[in-house]
Design an enzyme around this catalytic site. Structure first.
Site, PDB file in Angstrom:
ATOM      1  N   ARG A 107      11.029  -1.379  12.373  1.00  0.00           N
ATOM      2  CA  ARG A 107       9.639  -1.067  12.749  1.00  0.00           C
ATOM      3  C   ARG A 107       9.166  -2.068  13.807  1.00  0.00           C
ATOM      4  O   ARG A 107       9.314  -3.279  13.631  1.00  0.00           O
ATOM      5  CB  ARG A 107       8.747  -1.121  11.495  1.00  0.00           C
ATOM      6  N   LYS A 131       0.839  -1.214   0.000  1.00  0.00           N
ATOM      7  CA  LYS A 131       0.000   0.000   0.000  1.00  0.00           C
ATOM      8  C   LYS A 131       0.868   1.257   0.000  1.00  0.00           C
ATOM      9  O   LYS A 131       0.642   2.181  -0.782  1.00  0.00           O
ATOM     10  CB  LYS A 131      -0.929   0.016   1.243  1.00  0.00           C
ATOM     11  N   ARG A 151      11.727  -6.153   5.979  1.00  0.00           N
ATOM     12  CA  ARG A 151      11.654  -4.726   6.329  1.00  0.00           C
ATOM     13  C   ARG A 151      11.978  -4.512   7.806  1.00  0.00           C
ATOM     14  O   ARG A 151      12.633  -3.539   8.172  1.00  0.00           O
ATOM     15  CB  ARG A 151      10.284  -4.145   6.009  1.00  0.00           C
ATOM     16  N   ARG A 176      -1.165  -9.441  12.953  1.00  0.00           N
ATOM     17  CA  ARG A 176      -1.697  -8.410  12.031  1.00  0.00           C
ATOM     18  C   ARG A 176      -2.447  -9.064  10.880  1.00  0.00           C
ATOM     19  O   ARG A 176      -3.491  -8.563  10.446  1.00  0.00           O
ATOM     20  CB  ARG A 176      -0.550  -7.526  11.511  1.00  0.00           C
ATOM     21  N   ARG A 209     -10.272   0.352   7.702  1.00  0.00           N
ATOM     22  CA  ARG A 209      -9.880  -0.996   8.105  1.00  0.00           C
ATOM     23  C   ARG A 209     -11.008  -1.750   8.778  1.00  0.00           C
ATOM     24  O   ARG A 209     -10.808  -2.891   9.175  1.00  0.00           O
ATOM     25  CB  ARG A 209      -8.738  -0.882   9.118  1.00  0.00           C
TER      26      ARG A 209
HETATM   27  P1  AP5 Z   1       4.662  -1.587   1.973  1.00  0.00           P
HETATM   28  O1  AP5 Z   1       4.472  -0.792   0.752  1.00  0.00           O
HETATM   29  O2  AP5 Z   1       5.223  -0.944   3.172  1.00  0.00           O
HETATM   30  O3  AP5 Z   1       3.302  -2.356   2.340  1.00  0.00           O
HETATM   31  P2  AP5 Z   1       2.063  -1.864   3.197  1.00  0.00           P
HETATM   32  O4  AP5 Z   1       0.880  -2.548   2.616  1.00  0.00           O
HETATM   33  O5  AP5 Z   1       2.072  -0.379   3.280  1.00  0.00           O
HETATM   34  O6  AP5 Z   1       2.441  -2.559   4.571  1.00  0.00           O
HETATM   35  P3  AP5 Z   1       2.335  -2.018   6.068  1.00  0.00           P
HETATM   36  O7  AP5 Z   1       3.199  -2.909   6.893  1.00  0.00           O
HETATM   37  O8  AP5 Z   1       2.561  -0.571   6.131  1.00  0.00           O
HETATM   38  O9  AP5 Z   1       0.852  -2.371   6.329  1.00  0.00           O
HETATM   39  P4  AP5 Z   1       0.041  -2.349   7.616  1.00  0.00           P
HETATM   40  O10 AP5 Z   1      -1.316  -2.280   7.076  1.00  0.00           O
HETATM   41  O11 AP5 Z   1       0.336  -3.469   8.530  1.00  0.00           O
HETATM   42  O12 AP5 Z   1       0.598  -1.074   8.391  1.00  0.00           O
HETATM   43  P5  AP5 Z   1      -0.001   0.340   8.737  1.00  0.00           P
HETATM   44  O13 AP5 Z   1       1.129   1.255   8.887  1.00  0.00           O
HETATM   45  O14 AP5 Z   1      -1.109   0.690   7.825  1.00  0.00           O
HETATM   46  O15 AP5 Z   1       5.551  -2.855   1.571  1.00  0.00           O
HETATM   47  C1  AP5 Z   1       6.005  -3.770   2.563  1.00  0.00           C
HETATM   48  C2  AP5 Z   1       7.437  -4.203   2.222  1.00  0.00           C
HETATM   49  O16 AP5 Z   1       7.416  -4.930   1.003  1.00  0.00           O
HETATM   50  C3  AP5 Z   1       8.395  -3.016   2.014  1.00  0.00           C
HETATM   51  O17 AP5 Z   1       9.638  -3.339   2.548  1.00  0.00           O
HETATM   52  C4  AP5 Z   1       8.461  -2.872   0.487  1.00  0.00           C
HETATM   53  O18 AP5 Z   1       9.668  -2.342   0.053  1.00  0.00           O
HETATM   54  C5  AP5 Z   1       8.240  -4.299   0.024  1.00  0.00           C
HETATM   55  N1  AP5 Z   1       7.529  -4.364  -1.269  1.00  0.00           N
HETATM   56  C6  AP5 Z   1       6.476  -3.595  -1.676  1.00  0.00           C
HETATM   57  N2  AP5 Z   1       6.076  -3.939  -2.919  1.00  0.00           N
HETATM   58  C7  AP5 Z   1       6.900  -4.952  -3.314  1.00  0.00           C
HETATM   59  C8  AP5 Z   1       6.983  -5.748  -4.503  1.00  0.00           C
HETATM   60  N3  AP5 Z   1       6.158  -5.550  -5.540  1.00  0.00           N
HETATM   61  N4  AP5 Z   1       7.919  -6.701  -4.556  1.00  0.00           N
HETATM   62  C9  AP5 Z   1       8.765  -6.910  -3.505  1.00  0.00           C
HETATM   63  N5  AP5 Z   1       8.756  -6.203  -2.356  1.00  0.00           N
HETATM   64  C10 AP5 Z   1       7.824  -5.238  -2.256  1.00  0.00           C
HETATM   65  O19 AP5 Z   1      -0.651   0.065  10.183  1.00  0.00           O
HETATM   66  C11 AP5 Z   1       0.163  -0.280  11.289  1.00  0.00           C
HETATM   67  C12 AP5 Z   1      -0.698  -0.416  12.531  1.00  0.00           C
HETATM   68  O20 AP5 Z   1      -1.307   0.857  12.840  1.00  0.00           O
HETATM   69  C13 AP5 Z   1      -1.868  -1.392  12.435  1.00  0.00           C
HETATM   70  O21 AP5 Z   1      -1.492  -2.704  12.743  1.00  0.00           O
HETATM   71  C14 AP5 Z   1      -2.851  -0.808  13.459  1.00  0.00           C
HETATM   72  O22 AP5 Z   1      -2.467  -1.143  14.772  1.00  0.00           O
HETATM   73  C15 AP5 Z   1      -2.649   0.695  13.304  1.00  0.00           C
HETATM   74  N6  AP5 Z   1      -3.575   1.288  12.330  1.00  0.00           N
HETATM   75  C16 AP5 Z   1      -3.237   1.919  11.160  1.00  0.00           C
HETATM   76  N7  AP5 Z   1      -4.325   2.329  10.502  1.00  0.00           N
HETATM   77  C17 AP5 Z   1      -5.393   1.959  11.274  1.00  0.00           C
HETATM   78  C18 AP5 Z   1      -6.789   2.078  11.104  1.00  0.00           C
HETATM   79  N8  AP5 Z   1      -7.322   2.642   9.993  1.00  0.00           N
HETATM   80  N9  AP5 Z   1      -7.593   1.570  12.085  1.00  0.00           N
HETATM   81  C19 AP5 Z   1      -7.082   0.992  13.192  1.00  0.00           C
HETATM   82  N10 AP5 Z   1      -5.751   0.841  13.400  1.00  0.00           N
HETATM   83  C20 AP5 Z   1      -4.911   1.309  12.446  1.00  0.00           C
HETATM   84 MG    MG Z   2       2.154   1.003   4.917  1.00  0.00          MG
END
Ligand code: AP5
Ligand code: MG
Length: 189
Positions: free
Chosen positions: A134, A14, A128, A145, A89
């Site tokens: 992180r 994402k 990562r 997660r 979410r």
């Molecule tokens: P990346 O692009 O970072 O993926 P992502 O989908 O953004 O993954 P996140 O870990 O950020 O998702 P998340 O939903 O768990 O975290 P968030 O911060 O939203 O890619 C991941 C890795 O893969 C990177 O190293 C990248 O380089 C690599 N990659 C990407 N594309 C690739 C490809 N094509 N090929 C190979 N490698 C690739 O949320 C974190 C926490 O915050 C949640 O657990 C929750 O506690 C809280 N939170 C956030 N939003 C909410 C909400 N709306 N409601 C409630 N709690 C929330």
């Molecule tokens: Mg992200």
């Protein structure tokens, strides 16, 4: 104006694909995960509360997230639109987003659902975690997660199917290949 939801499990790309979309369409990027991590870093009351949930791999309560999102929308007006990354979410968040946008005379253009198998997610996030430190990128929390995603977040897909906004995108391949599919989905929506 193009308001876009980028959706998918943890590690589905994402954040990576958002960077490409904001450059191409000059959108405002709102990642609720990034906003929460900044609050944690600054040790604000919201950050301290969020930390307890994030480090468990659990969701931060809807009421806190919805208030935070509304504030982001008020602070960042962008006539081209917003890409929502990691939000909504839960179905309650999806409904609240619809109300917030309708109040502003806006709607969602498309919801892009990145699909990546669990074993690829785990591999990407472990890597990562080693590189970025992180705090929720360790095997135990990654698995939690993914479970939370399946139980609490997957129902959001049905919400956007009902709105005729849902497009599934194969999220495995090079970053450029996936970006090309995303561009096509945005143009055809
Ligand atoms: P990346 O692009 O970072 O993926 P992502 O989908 O953004 O993954 P996140 O870990 O950020 O998702 P998340 O939903 O768990 O975290 P968030 O911060 O939203 O890619 C991941 C890795 O893969 C990177 O190293 C990248 O380089 C690599 N990659 C990407 N594309 C690739 C490809 N094509 N090929 C190979 N490698 C690739 O949320 C974190 C926490 O915050 C949640 O657990 C929750 O506690 C809280 N939170 C956030 N939003 C909410 C909400 N709306 N409601 C409630 N709690 C929330
Ligand atoms: Mg992200």
């Amino acid at each position: 104006m193009k308001n876009i939801v980028i959706f998918g499990p943890p590690g589905s790309g994402k954040g990576t694909q958002s960077e490409f979309i904001i450059n191409k369409y000059k959108l405002q990027h709102i990642s609720t995960g990034d906003v929460l991590r900044a609050e944690m870093k600054n040790e604000t009351p919201l950050g301290q509360e969020a930390k307890k949930h994030i480090e468990q791999g659990a969701l931060v309560p809807d009421s806190l997230i919805i208030d935070m999102l509304e504030k982001c929308l008020d602070d960042n007006s962008n006539d081209n639109g917003v890409i929502f990354d990691g939000f909504p979410r839960t179905v309650a968040q999806a409904e609240a987003l619809k109300v917030m946008l309708n109040k502003r005379g806006q709607d969602i253009h498309v919801m892009l659902n990145l699909q990546v198998p669990d074993e690829v997610l785990v591999e990407r996030l472990i890597k990562r975690g080693e590189e970025s430190g992180r705090s929720d990128d360790n095997l135990e929390t990654i698995q939690k997660r993914i479970n939370v995603y399946n139980e609490q977040t997957v129902p959001v897909i049905g919400f956007y199917e009902g709105e005729n906004k849902h497009v599934a995108i194969e999220g495995v391949g090079t970053i450029e290949e996936i970006a090309a599919k995303i561009t096509a989905a945005i143009e055809n929506a």
